[in-house]
Design an enzyme around this catalytic site. Structure first.
Site, PDB file in Angstrom:
ATOM      1  N   PHE A 124       0.836  -1.210   0.000  1.00 40.91           N
ATOM      2  CA  PHE A 124       0.000   0.000   0.000  1.00 40.91           C
ATOM      3  C   PHE A 124       0.878   1.270   0.000  1.00 40.91           C
ATOM      4  O   PHE A 124       0.913   2.018  -0.984  1.00 40.91           O
ATOM      5  CB  PHE A 124      -0.939  -0.078   1.204  1.00 40.91           C
ATOM      6  CG  PHE A 124      -1.543   1.218   1.639  1.00 40.91           C
ATOM      7  CD1 PHE A 124      -2.164   2.073   0.721  1.00 40.91           C
ATOM      8  CD2 PHE A 124      -1.501   1.597   2.982  1.00 40.91           C
ATOM      9  CE1 PHE A 124      -2.726   3.276   1.134  1.00 40.91           C
ATOM     10  CE2 PHE A 124      -2.062   2.789   3.402  1.00 40.91           C
ATOM     11  CZ  PHE A 124      -2.663   3.635   2.478  1.00 40.91           C
ATOM     12  N   ILE A 125       1.602   1.512   1.087  1.00 42.43           N
ATOM     13  CA  ILE A 125       2.385   2.755   1.183  1.00 42.43           C
ATOM     14  C   ILE A 125       3.546   2.717   0.193  1.00 42.43           C
ATOM     15  O   ILE A 125       3.812   3.703  -0.520  1.00 42.43           O
ATOM     16  CB  ILE A 125       2.913   2.950   2.628  1.00 42.43           C
ATOM     17  CG1 ILE A 125       1.735   3.052   3.614  1.00 42.43           C
ATOM     18  CG2 ILE A 125       3.804   4.188   2.712  1.00 42.43           C
ATOM     19  CD1 ILE A 125       2.127   2.998   5.089  1.00 42.43           C
TER      20      ILE A 125
ATOM     21  N   ALA B 172       7.252  -5.172   5.767  1.00 41.30           N
ATOM     22  CA  ALA B 172       6.992  -5.661   7.129  1.00 41.30           C
ATOM     23  C   ALA B 172       5.644  -6.358   7.124  1.00 41.30           C
ATOM     24  O   ALA B 172       4.857  -6.210   6.177  1.00 41.30           O
ATOM     25  CB  ALA B 172       6.957  -4.500   8.129  1.00 41.30           C
TER      26      ALA B 172
ATOM     27  N   TYR C 173       4.543  -6.316  17.590  1.00 37.85           N
ATOM     28  CA  TYR C 173       4.777  -5.407  16.457  1.00 37.85           C
ATOM     29  C   TYR C 173       5.449  -4.110  16.933  1.00 37.85           C
ATOM     30  O   TYR C 173       6.445  -3.663  16.354  1.00 37.85           O
ATOM     31  CB  TYR C 173       3.435  -5.116  15.772  1.00 37.85           C
ATOM     32  CG  TYR C 173       3.481  -4.068  14.687  1.00 37.85           C
ATOM     33  CD1 TYR C 173       3.829  -4.407  13.386  1.00 37.85           C
ATOM     34  CD2 TYR C 173       3.162  -2.744  14.960  1.00 37.85           C
ATOM     35  CE1 TYR C 173       3.865  -3.432  12.385  1.00 37.85           C
ATOM     36  CE2 TYR C 173       3.197  -1.772  13.971  1.00 37.85           C
ATOM     37  CZ  TYR C 173       3.544  -2.122  12.685  1.00 37.85           C
ATOM     38  OH  TYR C 173       3.579  -1.164  11.707  1.00 37.85           O
TER      39      TYR C 173
ATOM     40  N   VAL D  42      -8.206  -0.257   9.505  1.00 37.68           N
ATOM     41  CA  VAL D  42      -9.633  -0.100   9.795  1.00 37.68           C
ATOM     42  C   VAL D  42     -10.379   0.695   8.712  1.00 37.68           C
ATOM     43  O   VAL D  42     -11.521   0.351   8.358  1.00 37.68           O
ATOM     44  CB  VAL D  42      -9.841   0.509  11.202  1.00 37.68           C
ATOM     45  CG1 VAL D  42      -9.328   1.947  11.289  1.00 37.68           C
ATOM     46  CG2 VAL D  42     -11.298   0.444  11.618  1.00 37.68           C
TER      47      VAL D  42
ATOM     48  N   GLY E 223      -3.484  -5.730  22.813  1.00 36.34           N
ATOM     49  CA  GLY E 223      -2.426  -4.943  22.169  1.00 36.34           C
ATOM     50  C   GLY E 223      -2.909  -3.635  21.563  1.00 36.34           C
ATOM     51  O   GLY E 223      -2.133  -2.911  20.933  1.00 36.34           O
TER      52      GLY E 223
END
Ligand code: NAD
Ligand code: UD1
Length: 313
Positions: free
Chosen positions: A12-13, A78, A144, A188, A272
């Site tokens: 995505f990024i 990642a 993470y 989200v 988390g």
């Protein structure tokens, strides 16, 4: 023209960043195992080259770095999900921790001048102080978050030892086109937009009072480009908007854009999960020409329109 490696460049990024670097006139080598990224996210361009390599595979990565000898490395690869790092800690640690170490060490070994990498607001964890400042001691809540913090410590050590510039960008919650909504581990906003457009109910984990600094991917790309001019050593910057939005507000905005009545179910808060998060972006703004240009409402409207257009193609 620089020779640049972008790990995770099919994601995505990463894919938004690759397109911007190509427009800036650079040659871009993408290293991606296509686990969540897609080759179709990348443009067909004579200066864009994709190599399907797992960053955990040090030998394959070494071969690529030695033949490419990039002057600049962007490390975006990642496993990006907090929840996945809890459900699959072994693989997540191999990729996020070991894989990053391989990238950093190889970049130094082949003489790269700068390594810019994706850290995360997840390093701040349970510290209740707001807005989050880079000077706060990290207190991550998830594997993470610990892995991203470990990346920063490795980078600081290597920068000191080698003199190579390392720049950690602590992205807050990034959204925009090409963010994949298809997994339970997706961001989200991508999940919510997809479900609203398909007339499905939204699930909110917790009471919806949790907050995030939702930053448009265009701002994140601008931050990555602007730190190319930052001086030596190890630097760490927040990348956000300085605006705090709760999940309930987010849901309200999205149903308002679509002019629909809310359809939401609540489930228990997830392990988390950070409660409140918003960035202080003063450091990045003072050291670079970064400014956050996309307001959440404007960004959500543009995203919904872009997805509708794509669905109608
Ligand atoms: P993404 O899943 O779309 O992109 C990650 C890319 O890395 C994918 O193309 C994937 O195929 C690739 N990848 C994963 N494991 C790999 C491996 N072992 N070897 C090679 N490539 C591998 O996620 P994204 O949202 O674009 O995240 C990009 C980076 O930004 C990640 O480092 C993530 O932790 C970080 N980040 C994201 C956000 C966010 O809100 N999306 C916020 C903070 C930090
Ligand atoms: C996200 C990024 C992570 C990044 C971090 C920085 C993803 C997948 N995760 O983590 O890479 O480092 O921001 O702050 O991009 N939620 C719901 N319903 C859903 C999905 C999520 O209520 O269907 C809630 C979550 O419980 C959480 C909030 O929405 O409270 C945001 O979740 P998510 O998009 O997964 O992001 P983070 O965990 O903040």
């Amino acid at each position: 023209m620089k020779n640049i490696i972008v790990t995770g460049g099919a994601g995505f990024i990463g894919s938004h960043l690759v397109k911007a670097l190509l427009l800036d006139g650079h040659r871009v080598v993408v290293v991606d195992d296509l686990s969540t990224g897609k080759s179709s996210n990348l443009p067909s361009h004579p200066n864009c080259h994709l190599f399907e390599v797992d960053i955990v595979d040090e030998l394959a990565l070494a071969h690529l770095f030695e033949s490419e000898r990039p002057s600049l490395v962007y490390h975006e690869a990642a496993i990006a999900s907090v929840q996945k790092s809890i459900h699959d800690p072994v693989r997540t640690s191999a990729v996020n921790d070991q894989g990053a170490k391989h990238v950093f060490e190889l970049a130094v070994h082949v003489g790269s001048e700068q390594i810019v990498f994706a850290s995360s607001a997840a390093v701040y964890g349970e510290d209740p102080r707001l807005p989050k400042r880079e000077t706060f001691e990290p207190t991550p809540l998830s594997p993470y978050g610990f892995q991203k913090w470990q990346n920063e410590k490795d980078a600081a050590r290597l920068a000191k030892k080698s003199g190579v510039r390392f720049t950690a960008l602590r992205y807050f919650n990034v959204y925009g086109p090409q963010q994949d909504p298809q997994s339970e581990y997706s961001g989200v906003i991508s999940i919510f937009v997809d479900r609203i457009l398909n007339d499905l109910p939204l699930t909110i984990f917790g009471d919806g009072g949790q907050t995030r600094d939702f930053v448009n991917v265009a701002d994140v790309v601008q931050a990555n480009r602007s730190v190319q001019r930052v001086g030596g050593g190890f630097n760490v910057f927040n990348v956000g908007t300085a605006q705090e939005t709760s999940l309930l507000e987010l849901v309200h905005h999205l149903y308002m854009i679509e002019n629909q009545a809310p359809n939401v179910v609540f489930q228990p808060r997830r392990e988390g999960d950070i409660h409140r998060s918003v960035a202080d972006i003063g450091q990045l703004m003072s050291k670079t020409d970064y400014s956050s240009n996309v307001h959440i409402l404007q960004g959500l409207q543009a995203l919904v329109s872009a997805i509708k257009l794509k669905n109608n193609e």
